[in-house]
Design a protein around this motif. Structure first.
Motif, PDB file in Angstrom:
ATOM      1  N   ASN A   1      24.131 -34.007 -29.493  1.00 50.66           N
ATOM      2  CA  ASN A   1      23.332 -33.847 -30.706  1.00 50.66           C
ATOM      3  C   ASN A   1      23.753 -34.837 -31.799  1.00 50.66           C
ATOM      4  O   ASN A   1      22.894 -35.423 -32.475  1.00 50.66           O
ATOM      5  N   GLN A   2      25.057 -35.020 -31.986  1.00 49.73           N
ATOM      6  CA  GLN A   2      25.544 -35.959 -32.997  1.00 49.73           C
ATOM      7  C   GLN A   2      25.154 -37.397 -32.651  1.00 49.73           C
ATOM      8  O   GLN A   2      24.735 -38.158 -33.519  1.00 49.73           O
ATOM      9  N   THR A   3      25.264 -37.736 -31.357  1.00 52.22           N
ATOM     10  CA  THR A   3      24.889 -39.085 -30.929  1.00 52.22           C
ATOM     11  C   THR A   3      23.400 -39.315 -31.118  1.00 52.22           C
ATOM     12  O   THR A   3      22.986 -40.371 -31.619  1.00 52.22           O
ATOM     13  N   THR A   4      22.594 -38.345 -30.765  1.00 56.06           N
ATOM     14  CA  THR A   4      21.143 -38.454 -30.926  1.00 56.06           C
ATOM     15  C   THR A   4      20.775 -38.604 -32.399  1.00 56.06           C
ATOM     16  O   THR A   4      19.922 -39.420 -32.761  1.00 56.06           O
ATOM     17  N   LYS A   5      21.438 -37.839 -33.233  1.00 53.62           N
ATOM     18  CA  LYS A   5      21.182 -37.915 -34.673  1.00 53.62           C
ATOM     19  C   LYS A   5      21.505 -39.307 -35.220  1.00 53.62           C
ATOM     20  O   LYS A   5      20.735 -39.874 -36.005  1.00 53.62           O
ATOM     21  N   LYS A   6      22.628 -39.856 -34.773  1.00 51.68           N
ATOM     22  CA  LYS A   6      23.018 -41.202 -35.234  1.00 51.68           C
ATOM     23  C   LYS A   6      22.051 -42.265 -34.716  1.00 51.68           C
ATOM     24  O   LYS A   6      21.763 -43.231 -35.416  1.00 51.68           O
ATOM     25  N   LEU A   7      21.558 -42.086 -33.493  1.00 54.21           N
ATOM     26  CA  LEU A   7      20.643 -43.077 -32.922  1.00 54.21           C
ATOM     27  C   LEU A   7      19.251 -43.009 -33.541  1.00 54.21           C
ATOM     28  O   LEU A   7      18.518 -43.993 -33.536  1.00 54.21           O
ATOM     29  N   LYS A   8      18.882 -41.858 -34.073  1.00 52.79           N
ATOM     30  CA  LYS A   8      17.556 -41.707 -34.678  1.00 52.79           C
ATOM     31  C   LYS A   8      17.531 -42.089 -36.157  1.00 52.79           C
ATOM     32  O   LYS A   8      16.498 -41.938 -36.801  1.00 52.79           O
ATOM     33  N   ARG A   9      18.634 -42.622 -36.628  1.00 53.14           N
ATOM     34  CA  ARG A   9      18.682 -43.060 -38.033  1.00 53.14           C
ATOM     35  C   ARG A   9      17.663 -44.176 -38.233  1.00 53.14           C
ATOM     36  O   ARG A   9      17.580 -45.115 -37.458  1.00 53.14           O
ATOM     37  N   GLU A  10      16.896 -44.031 -39.287  1.00 50.93           N
ATOM     38  CA  GLU A  10      15.833 -45.009 -39.557  1.00 50.93           C
ATOM     39  C   GLU A  10      16.435 -46.308 -40.076  1.00 50.93           C
ATOM     40  O   GLU A  10      17.281 -46.305 -40.964  1.00 50.93           O
ATOM     41  N   VAL A  11      15.991 -47.400 -39.489  1.00 51.11           N
ATOM     42  CA  VAL A  11      16.453 -48.723 -39.895  1.00 51.11           C
ATOM     43  C   VAL A  11      15.276 -49.454 -40.527  1.00 51.11           C
ATOM     44  O   VAL A  11      14.277 -49.719 -39.874  1.00 51.11           O
ATOM     45  N   VAL A  12      15.410 -49.759 -41.803  1.00 53.55           N
ATOM     46  CA  VAL A  12      14.366 -50.512 -42.512  1.00 53.55           C
ATOM     47  C   VAL A  12      14.778 -51.976 -42.565  1.00 53.55           C
ATOM     48  O   VAL A  12      15.914 -52.341 -42.261  1.00 53.55           O
ATOM     49  N   ASP A  13      13.843 -52.835 -42.990  1.00 54.02           N
ATOM     50  CA  ASP A  13      14.051 -54.290 -42.953  1.00 54.02           C
ATOM     51  C   ASP A  13      15.331 -54.758 -43.650  1.00 54.02           C
ATOM     52  O   ASP A  13      16.044 -55.603 -43.146  1.00 54.02           O
ATOM     53  N   SER A  14      15.626 -54.244 -44.801  1.00 58.66           N
ATOM     54  CA  SER A  14      16.744 -54.781 -45.581  1.00 58.66           C
ATOM     55  C   SER A  14      18.035 -53.956 -45.449  1.00 58.66           C
ATOM     56  O   SER A  14      19.012 -54.251 -46.128  1.00 58.66           O
ATOM     57  N   ASP A  15      18.063 -52.955 -44.597  1.00 58.59           N
ATOM     58  CA  ASP A  15      19.230 -52.077 -44.477  1.00 58.59           C
ATOM     59  C   ASP A  15      20.090 -52.484 -43.281  1.00 58.59           C
ATOM     60  O   ASP A  15      19.969 -51.945 -42.193  1.00 58.59           O
ATOM     61  N   ILE A  16      20.955 -53.437 -43.497  1.00 57.75           N
ATOM     62  CA  ILE A  16      21.811 -53.949 -42.425  1.00 57.75           C
ATOM     63  C   ILE A  16      22.898 -52.940 -42.047  1.00 57.75           C
ATOM     64  O   ILE A  16      23.351 -52.910 -40.909  1.00 57.75           O
TER      65      ILE A  16
END
Length: 136
Positions: free
Chosen positions: A63-78
């Motif tokens: 669950n923790q790994t899935t949560k971290k992988l589903k983090r939204e990545v926007v264009d300017s958020d490196i």
């Protein structure tokens, strides 16, 4: 196994005659059967506690790994992208270790399912066990 011992005890004659000696076995057989049953119950409780703990630990890791992988990545958020990439790297490094843990966990539950009634496991535990590998 203790099940086989109980079956063998059921085949013992209730009375043996050896010369002038008469041996009556019902109380001895009953005591041994009670000990076998007590051992099975104690072993099952300990095995269930271990299996449930491992199941909860693996479920939480997934669950923790899935949560971290589903983090939204926007264009300017490196930083978000770096976090997701680090999580993927950790998954690759620990994938084999986690998959190896599925075998013993499955074996523990198969033993418990053979000797315990189906109502012994709560629904949440059965659901978590059944979807564990597919979630990984």
């Amino acid at each position: 196994s203790f099940v086989a011992i109980e079956e063998q005890l059921g085949k013992i004659k209730p009375e043996f005659h050896v010369s002038a000696l008469s041996l009556r076995t019902p109380s001895l057989i009953s005591a041994i059967k009670d000990r076998c049953h007590l051992w099975k119950v104690t072993f099952s409780k300990e095995l269930h506690a271990t299996a449930k703990g491992k199941l909860e630990e693996l479920t939480e890791t997934i669950n923790q790994t899935t949560k971290k992988l589903k983090r939204e990545v926007v264009d300017s958020d490196i930083d978000a992208l770096a976090s997701v990439m680090n999580t993927l790297e950790k998954v690759r490094q620990t994938q084999a270790e986690i998959e190896v843990e599925f075998g013993p966990l499955t074996h523990m539950y198969s033993i418990l399912e053979n000797y315990l009634p189906p109502a012994f496991f709560d629904k949440d535990e059965q659901d978590a066990k059944s979807i564990l590998q597919s979630n990984w």
